[in-house]
Design a protein around this motif. Structure first.
Motif, PDB file in Angstrom:
ATOM      1  N   HIS A 153       0.816  -1.675  -0.095  1.00 22.90           N
ATOM      2  CA  HIS A 153      -0.023   0.189  -0.051  1.00 22.90           C
ATOM      3  C   HIS A 153       0.931   1.210  -0.030  1.00 22.90           C
ATOM      4  N   ARG A 154       1.891   0.955  -0.527  1.00 20.43           N
ATOM      5  CA  ARG A 154       2.970   2.537  -0.507  1.00 20.43           C
ATOM      6  C   ARG A 154       3.683   2.445  -1.576  1.00 20.43           C
ATOM      7  N   TRP A 155       2.873   2.351  -3.144  1.00 17.31           N
ATOM      8  CA  TRP A 155       3.925   2.029  -3.845  1.00 17.31           C
ATOM      9  C   TRP A 155       4.883   1.378  -4.259  1.00 17.31           C
ATOM     10  N   ALA A 156       5.731   1.081  -3.059  1.00 17.50           N
ATOM     11  CA  ALA A 156       7.042   0.729  -3.306  1.00 17.50           C
ATOM     12  C   ALA A 156       7.077  -1.312  -3.894  1.00 17.50           C
ATOM     13  N   GLY A 157       5.910  -2.098  -4.313  1.00 19.26           N
ATOM     14  CA  GLY A 157       6.233  -2.963  -5.057  1.00 19.26           C
ATOM     15  C   GLY A 157       7.251  -3.852  -4.598  1.00 19.26           C
ATOM     16  N   ALA A 158       6.129  -4.325  -3.340  1.00 22.95           N
ATOM     17  CA  ALA A 158       6.571  -4.923  -2.094  1.00 22.95           C
ATOM     18  C   ALA A 158       6.179  -6.703  -1.939  1.00 22.95           C
ATOM     19  N   PHE A 159       6.060  -7.291  -3.180  1.00 22.46           N
ATOM     20  CA  PHE A 159       5.710  -8.043  -3.926  1.00 22.46           C
ATOM     21  C   PHE A 159       5.861  -8.981  -5.091  1.00 22.46           C
ATOM     22  N   ASP A 199      -3.856  -4.791  -6.067  1.00 20.60           N
ATOM     23  CA  ASP A 199      -3.136  -5.173  -5.398  1.00 20.60           C
ATOM     24  C   ASP A 199      -2.704  -6.137  -4.812  1.00 20.60           C
ATOM     25  N   PRO A 200      -2.285  -7.084  -5.238  1.00 19.36           N
ATOM     26  CA  PRO A 200      -1.432  -8.589  -4.597  1.00 19.36           C
ATOM     27  C   PRO A 200      -1.818  -8.644  -2.962  1.00 19.36           C
ATOM     28  N   ALA A 201      -1.782  -7.726  -2.252  1.00 20.65           N
ATOM     29  CA  ALA A 201      -2.347  -7.772  -1.346  1.00 20.65           C
ATOM     30  C   ALA A 201      -3.898  -7.975  -0.724  1.00 20.65           C
ATOM     31  N   SER A 202      -4.080  -7.256  -1.996  1.00 19.63           N
ATOM     32  CA  SER A 202      -5.963  -7.253  -1.571  1.00 19.63           C
ATOM     33  C   SER A 202      -6.298  -8.863  -1.557  1.00 19.63           C
ATOM     34  N   LEU A 203      -5.798  -9.672  -2.197  1.00 19.60           N
ATOM     35  CA  LEU A 203      -5.924 -11.161  -2.512  1.00 19.60           C
ATOM     36  C   LEU A 203      -5.799 -11.831  -1.595  1.00 19.60           C
ATOM     37  N   SER A 204      -6.691 -13.263  -1.236  1.00 14.98           N
ATOM     38  CA  SER A 204      -6.356 -13.932  -0.466  1.00 14.98           C
ATOM     39  C   SER A 204      -4.898 -14.653  -0.816  1.00 14.98           C
ATOM     40  N   ALA A 205      -4.427 -15.204   0.828  1.00 20.13           N
ATOM     41  CA  ALA A 205      -3.454 -15.840   0.183  1.00 20.13           C
ATOM     42  C   ALA A 205      -3.004 -16.958  -0.663  1.00 20.13           C
ATOM     43  N   GLY A 222       1.705 -17.668  -8.490  1.00 27.20           N
ATOM     44  CA  GLY A 222       3.006 -17.257  -7.884  1.00 27.20           C
ATOM     45  C   GLY A 222       3.198 -16.252  -7.242  1.00 27.20           C
ATOM     46  N   ILE A 223       2.251 -15.468  -6.643  1.00 26.16           N
ATOM     47  CA  ILE A 223       3.227 -14.431  -5.879  1.00 26.16           C
ATOM     48  C   ILE A 223       3.308 -14.058  -4.740  1.00 26.16           C
ATOM     49  N   ALA A 224       4.228 -13.462  -3.961  1.00 23.99           N
ATOM     50  CA  ALA A 224       5.117 -13.893  -3.039  1.00 23.99           C
ATOM     51  C   ALA A 224       4.920 -12.566  -2.222  1.00 23.99           C
ATOM     52  N   ARG A 225       5.235 -12.100  -1.298  1.00 23.37           N
ATOM     53  CA  ARG A 225       5.515 -11.052  -0.049  1.00 23.37           C
ATOM     54  C   ARG A 225       7.118 -11.243  -0.854  1.00 23.37           C
ATOM     55  N   LEU A 226       7.562  -9.992  -1.151  1.00 22.63           N
ATOM     56  CA  LEU A 226       8.934  -9.947  -1.000  1.00 22.63           C
ATOM     57  C   LEU A 226       9.903 -10.234   0.415  1.00 22.63           C
ATOM     58  N   PRO A 227      10.697 -10.137   0.850  1.00 20.17           N
ATOM     59  CA  PRO A 227      11.067 -10.346   1.984  1.00 20.17           C
ATOM     60  C   PRO A 227      10.529  -8.321   2.883  1.00 20.17           C
ATOM     61  N   SER A 228      10.625  -8.786   4.115  1.00 25.68           N
ATOM     62  CA  SER A 228      10.060  -7.603   4.592  1.00 25.68           C
ATOM     63  C   SER A 228      10.846  -7.411   5.652  1.00 25.68           C
ATOM     64  N   SER A 229      12.025  -7.997   6.240  1.00 25.24           N
ATOM     65  CA  SER A 229      13.506  -7.921   6.572  1.00 25.24           C
ATOM     66  C   SER A 229      14.596  -8.151   6.443  1.00 25.24           C
ATOM     67  N   LEU A 230      15.888  -7.026   6.473  1.00 25.78           N
ATOM     68  CA  LEU A 230      16.836  -7.133   5.695  1.00 25.78           C
ATOM     69  C   LEU A 230      16.727  -8.818   6.618  1.00 25.78           C
ATOM     70  N   GLY A 231      16.641  -9.232   7.161  1.00 26.52           N
ATOM     71  CA  GLY A 231      17.620  -9.982   7.537  1.00 26.52           C
ATOM     72  C   GLY A 231      17.071 -11.488   6.610  1.00 26.52           C
ATOM     73  N   ALA A 232      15.975 -11.230   6.352  1.00 20.93           N
ATOM     74  CA  ALA A 232      15.057 -12.505   5.590  1.00 20.93           C
ATOM     75  C   ALA A 232      15.525 -11.925   4.076  1.00 20.93           C
ATOM     76  N   ALA A 233      16.253 -11.095   3.629  1.00 18.55           N
ATOM     77  CA  ALA A 233      16.422 -10.686   1.947  1.00 18.55           C
ATOM     78  C   ALA A 233      18.044 -11.375   2.236  1.00 18.55           C
ATOM     79  N   ILE A 234      18.617 -10.995   3.303  1.00 16.45           N
ATOM     80  CA  ILE A 234      20.055 -11.781   2.687  1.00 16.45           C
ATOM     81  C   ILE A 234      20.056 -13.221   3.061  1.00 16.45           C
ATOM     82  N   ALA A 235      19.269 -13.774   3.930  1.00 13.59           N
ATOM     83  CA  ALA A 235      18.251 -15.341   3.803  1.00 13.59           C
ATOM     84  C   ALA A 235      18.297 -15.129   1.792  1.00 13.59           C
ATOM     85  N   GLU A 236      17.436 -14.673   1.527  1.00 19.88           N
ATOM     86  CA  GLU A 236      17.209 -14.540  -0.077  1.00 19.88           C
ATOM     87  C   GLU A 236      18.435 -15.124  -0.970  1.00 19.88           C
TER      88      GLU A 236
END
Ligand code: GLU
Ligand code: MG
Length: 385
Positions: free
Chosen positions: A239-245, A312-318, A325-339
């Motif tokens: 919801h911030r147009w940052a492209g989180a998915f 908006d991918p956030a408006s779709l059910s899980a 095949g839509i996934a939330r992008l990492p939501s923390s630096l720790g998760a991003a480093i793991a990816e």
């Protein structure tokens, strides 16, 4: 403790800075004392990827879109410096806000025009104190060089207008942040934009589709490079147009990859892919190199894009997201480093020395910010970028 490297300016990149009389800026390559490229040099990495692309007969053109906060610092550099006073509190995109900042706007546009950087668009953006400047695209590594030149120019103009500027991912906890989206297109040797006039999705050629699909596939790992600070994840939210998915769609501002076709009549020129999960705490060379590396992987494996997402991918059910095949992008630096650590594509492209040292510094940063609340994280990043 032993050894040394040299920063060797690339004269072709030199720009006499119009807002900094007496100064010029040239991008540098890092070399060892034998004059050979130093393996972790980010600019050399980006160039190496662009050369690989050129072996496919393709040239990358693009530009980073600059969003920034403008305002006044109160008691700068004091340990308990209060929050800055924003140059506007909205409405975004409004003429009155622009009129209030005309002296800054005029100086910034004139300086960028005079030194050859150019300006395509200037406007008050959505967030508190936020503005945006789009500059014309460049080819190859100059895309990243221009990001540095433009940021330096905007900073200098702010200073002479008694204002302070921040390209940090977030300037106030809880508000929309600053993106540094990369817009890119691919051009063949006959001067044709491969993102238009093809029989792939939305008029892309199959080559451009494969390149985009490679980026989409590696996007969670790329985020470790393009959103590399703890503060990045206060910005990279739905919801911030940052492209989180991890999704793509025509003009979809909530998808990590937004395909921009441009206006009818100018599509062969204008069509481009916008990579949105990128912010100003990233190194523009590493970001460019990583995105091209992922695109090359798609090109070499001739990947196809999934169906586009227009909602908006956030408006779709899980369940619906999973199905598409839509996934939330990492939501923390720790998760991003793991990816990132799992990405064979980016490790191979960067080489072990760059990859391992980059991952190690991210982990160090993660540790340094461990347990800090959002406000402290924001304060620590606000004037660093
Ligand atoms: N400020 C938004 C971001 O953090 C982007 C707004 C836009 O679509 O330009 O990425
Ligand atoms: Mg914007």
């Amino acid at each position: 403790p032993s050894g040394d490297t040299r920063l060797v300016p690339d004269p072709a990149s030199a720009v006499a800075l119009a807002a900094s009389p007496g100064w010029a800026l040239a991008a540098v390559d890092q070399r060892d004392q034998e004059g050979d490229p130093w393996p972790p040099c980010g600019r050399t990495f980006a160039r190496r990827m662009l050369e690989r692309l050129s072996a496919h007969g393709l040239e990358l053109r693009g530009a980073y879109e600059l969003e920034f906060f403008l305002g006044n610092r109160v008691a700068p550099r004091e340990a308990d410096e209060p929050e800055p006073i924003p140059a506007h509190v909205g409405p975004g995109y409004s003429a009155p806000v622009l009129a209030d900042q005309e002296p800054f706007a005029t100086d910034a546009i004139r300086a960028l025009e005079r030194q050859g950087t150019g300006v395509m668009q200037f406007h008050p953006e959505y967030s508190t104190g936020q503005f945006e400047i789009s500059v014309p695209h460049r080819a190859g590594v100059a895309v990243a060089d221009t990001n540095l030149v433009a940021r330096h120019t905007i900073r200098a103009v702010a200073r002479t207008n008694g204002l302070a500027v921040s390209f940090a991912p977030v300037v106030f906890a809880g508000l929309v942040g600053n993106g540094d989206h990369l817009h890119l297109s691919l051009w063949d040797r006959r001067g044709r934009n491969r993102f238009a006039g093809g029989d792939g999705p939305e008029g892309m050629t199959r080559e451009a589709e494969a390149f985009a699909a490679g980026i989409l596939g590696s996007l969670p790992a790329i985020v470790g490079v393009s959103c590399p600070s703890v503060a990045s994840y206060l910005r990279l939210q739905p919801h911030r147009w940052a492209g989180a998915f991890k999704a793509w769609g025509r003009e979809n501002r909530e998808a990590g990859l937004r395909f921009v076709t441009g206006m009818v009549g100018s599509r062969s020129e204008a069509a481009n892919l916008e990579v949105k999960p990128v912010d100003g705490s990233g190194n523009p060379y590493l970001v460019l190199g990583s995105i091209v590396a992922a695109g090359l992987d798609g090109l070499e494996r001739d990947l196809r894009l999934p169906e586009p997402t227009l909602e908006d991918p956030a408006s779709l059910s899980a369940a619906e997201r999973r199905k598409r095949g839509i996934a939330r992008l990492p939501s923390s630096l720790g998760a991003a480093i793991a990816e990132l650590e799992r990405s064979a594509v980016l490790r191979e492209a960067m080489g072990d020395m760059l990859f391992d040292s980059f991952v190690a510094t991210r982990k160090g940063e993660l540790e340094a910010f461990d347990g800090m609340d959002d406000d402290a994280v924001v304060r620590a990043h606000r004037w660093r970028y």
